[in-house]
Design a protein around this motif. Structure first.
Motif, PDB file in Angstrom:
ATOM      1  N   GLU A 178       0.819  -1.202   0.000  1.00  0.00           N
ATOM      2  CA  GLU A 178       0.000   0.000   0.000  1.00  0.00           C
ATOM      3  C   GLU A 178       0.864   1.267   0.000  1.00  0.00           C
ATOM      4  OE1 GLU A 178      -3.717   2.069   2.377  1.00  0.00           O
ATOM      5  OE2 GLU A 178      -2.878   0.204   3.133  1.00  0.00           O
ATOM      6  N   PHE A 179       1.932   1.272   0.797  1.00  0.00           N
ATOM      7  CA  PHE A 179       2.827   2.430   0.845  1.00  0.00           C
ATOM      8  C   PHE A 179       3.470   2.652  -0.521  1.00  0.00           C
ATOM      9  CE2 PHE A 179       6.675   4.816   1.684  1.00  0.00           C
ATOM     10  CZ  PHE A 179       6.239   5.783   2.577  1.00  0.00           C
ATOM     11  N   LYS A 180       3.914   1.578  -1.164  1.00  0.00           N
ATOM     12  CA  LYS A 180       4.526   1.694  -2.491  1.00  0.00           C
ATOM     13  C   LYS A 180       3.544   2.278  -3.497  1.00  0.00           C
ATOM     14  CE  LYS A 180       7.057  -1.752  -4.030  1.00  0.00           C
ATOM     15  NZ  LYS A 180       7.587  -3.111  -4.300  1.00  0.00           N
ATOM     16  N   GLU A 181       2.295   1.841  -3.447  1.00  0.00           N
ATOM     17  CA  GLU A 181       1.280   2.356  -4.370  1.00  0.00           C
ATOM     18  C   GLU A 181       1.042   3.844  -4.144  1.00  0.00           C
ATOM     19  OE1 GLU A 181      -2.108  -0.142  -3.665  1.00  0.00           O
ATOM     20  OE2 GLU A 181      -1.229  -1.838  -4.745  1.00  0.00           O
ATOM     21  N   LEU A 182       0.903   4.239  -2.881  1.00  0.00           N
ATOM     22  CA  LEU A 182       0.680   5.648  -2.567  1.00  0.00           C
ATOM     23  C   LEU A 182       1.878   6.506  -2.961  1.00  0.00           C
ATOM     24  CD1 LEU A 182      -1.008   5.258   0.927  1.00  0.00           C
ATOM     25  CD2 LEU A 182      -2.102   6.027  -1.195  1.00  0.00           C
ATOM     26  N   TYR A 183       3.071   6.019  -2.706  1.00  0.00           N
ATOM     27  CA  TYR A 183       4.293   6.755  -3.033  1.00  0.00           C
ATOM     28  C   TYR A 183       4.419   6.927  -4.542  1.00  0.00           C
ATOM     29  CZ  TYR A 183       9.003   8.451  -1.954  1.00  0.00           C
ATOM     30  OH  TYR A 183      10.120   9.235  -1.792  1.00  0.00           O
ATOM     31  N   LYS A 184       4.156   5.865  -5.281  1.00  0.00           N
ATOM     32  CA  LYS A 184       4.211   5.906  -6.753  1.00  0.00           C
ATOM     33  C   LYS A 184       3.177   6.896  -7.286  1.00  0.00           C
ATOM     34  CE  LYS A 184       4.803   4.341 -11.045  1.00  0.00           C
ATOM     35  NZ  LYS A 184       5.833   4.851 -11.883  1.00  0.00           N
ATOM     36  N   GLU A 185       1.980   6.857  -6.734  1.00  0.00           N
ATOM     37  CA  GLU A 185       0.908   7.738  -7.166  1.00  0.00           C
ATOM     38  C   GLU A 185       1.241   9.210  -6.894  1.00  0.00           C
ATOM     39  OE1 GLU A 185      -3.487   8.504  -5.464  1.00  0.00           O
ATOM     40  OE2 GLU A 185      -3.071   6.424  -6.046  1.00  0.00           O
ATOM     41  N   HIS A 186       1.834   9.471  -5.745  1.00  0.00           N
ATOM     42  CA  HIS A 186       2.115  10.852  -5.351  1.00  0.00           C
ATOM     43  C   HIS A 186       3.406  11.402  -5.967  1.00  0.00           C
ATOM     44  CE1 HIS A 186       1.535  14.385  -2.872  1.00  0.00           C
ATOM     45  NE2 HIS A 186       2.812  14.318  -2.541  1.00  0.00           N
ATOM     46  N   TYR A 187       4.478  10.610  -5.974  1.00  0.00           N
ATOM     47  CA  TYR A 187       5.788  11.085  -6.414  1.00  0.00           C
ATOM     48  C   TYR A 187       6.234  10.531  -7.770  1.00  0.00           C
ATOM     49  CZ  TYR A 187       6.228  12.642  -1.581  1.00  0.00           C
ATOM     50  OH  TYR A 187       6.024  13.249  -0.366  1.00  0.00           O
ATOM     51  N   ASN A 188       5.490   9.560  -8.300  1.00  0.00           N
ATOM     52  CA  ASN A 188       5.843   8.890  -9.551  1.00  0.00           C
ATOM     53  C   ASN A 188       7.228   8.234  -9.477  1.00  0.00           C
ATOM     54  OD1 ASN A 188       5.092   7.996 -12.099  1.00  0.00           O
ATOM     55  ND2 ASN A 188       6.175   9.664 -13.113  1.00  0.00           N
ATOM     56  N   ILE A 189       7.536   7.684  -8.312  1.00  0.00           N
ATOM     57  CA  ILE A 189       8.791   6.968  -8.073  1.00  0.00           C
ATOM     58  C   ILE A 189       8.448   5.599  -7.506  1.00  0.00           C
ATOM     59  CG2 ILE A 189      10.931   6.903  -6.703  1.00  0.00           C
ATOM     60  CD1 ILE A 189      10.850   9.977  -6.669  1.00  0.00           C
ATOM     61  N   GLU A 190       9.039   4.566  -8.094  1.00  0.00           N
ATOM     62  CA  GLU A 190       8.814   3.210  -7.590  1.00  0.00           C
ATOM     63  C   GLU A 190       9.874   2.876  -6.548  1.00  0.00           C
ATOM     64  OE1 GLU A 190       8.046   0.089 -10.370  1.00  0.00           O
ATOM     65  OE2 GLU A 190       7.049   1.475 -11.750  1.00  0.00           O
ATOM     66  N   LEU A 191       9.427   2.323  -5.428  1.00  0.00           N
ATOM     67  CA  LEU A 191      10.317   1.933  -4.347  1.00  0.00           C
ATOM     68  C   LEU A 191      10.465   0.427  -4.296  1.00  0.00           C
ATOM     69  CD1 LEU A 191       8.826   4.147  -1.481  1.00  0.00           C
ATOM     70  CD2 LEU A 191      10.838   4.651  -2.866  1.00  0.00           C
ATOM     71  N   THR A 192      11.610  -0.024  -3.795  1.00  0.00           N
ATOM     72  CA  THR A 192      11.751  -1.445  -3.480  1.00  0.00           C
ATOM     73  C   THR A 192      10.997  -1.692  -2.174  1.00  0.00           C
ATOM     74  OG1 THR A 192      13.721  -1.135  -2.120  1.00  0.00           O
ATOM     75  CG2 THR A 192      14.072  -1.499  -4.499  1.00  0.00           C
TER      76      THR A 192
END
Length: 58
Positions: free
Chosen positions: A16-30
């Motif tokens: 869920e955190f990865k999805e929110l981060y990607k949506e907000h910052y357009n950066i994919e996290l490990t």
């Protein structure tokens, strides 16, 4: 009052955190990056809550 802060997010929370981060910052996290940033965010929010009397009924 002292709040308990987890040291690791669950797999569901990481996703869920990865999805929110990607949506907000357009950066994919490990998963590890998401866990680290998520726990740091929780620590930050805990400091705010613990130092704000409005959150507690006194």
């Amino acid at each position: 009052m002292s709040l308990v802060i987890p040291t690791r997010l669950t797999q569901e929370q990481i996703v869920e955190f990865k999805e929110l981060y990607k949506e907000h910052y357009n950066i994919e996290l490990t998963n590890e990056e998401a866990n680290e940033k998520g726990v740091r965010f929780l620590q930050f929010i805990t400091v705010i809550i613990e130092n704000n009397e409005a959150f507690f009924d006194e």
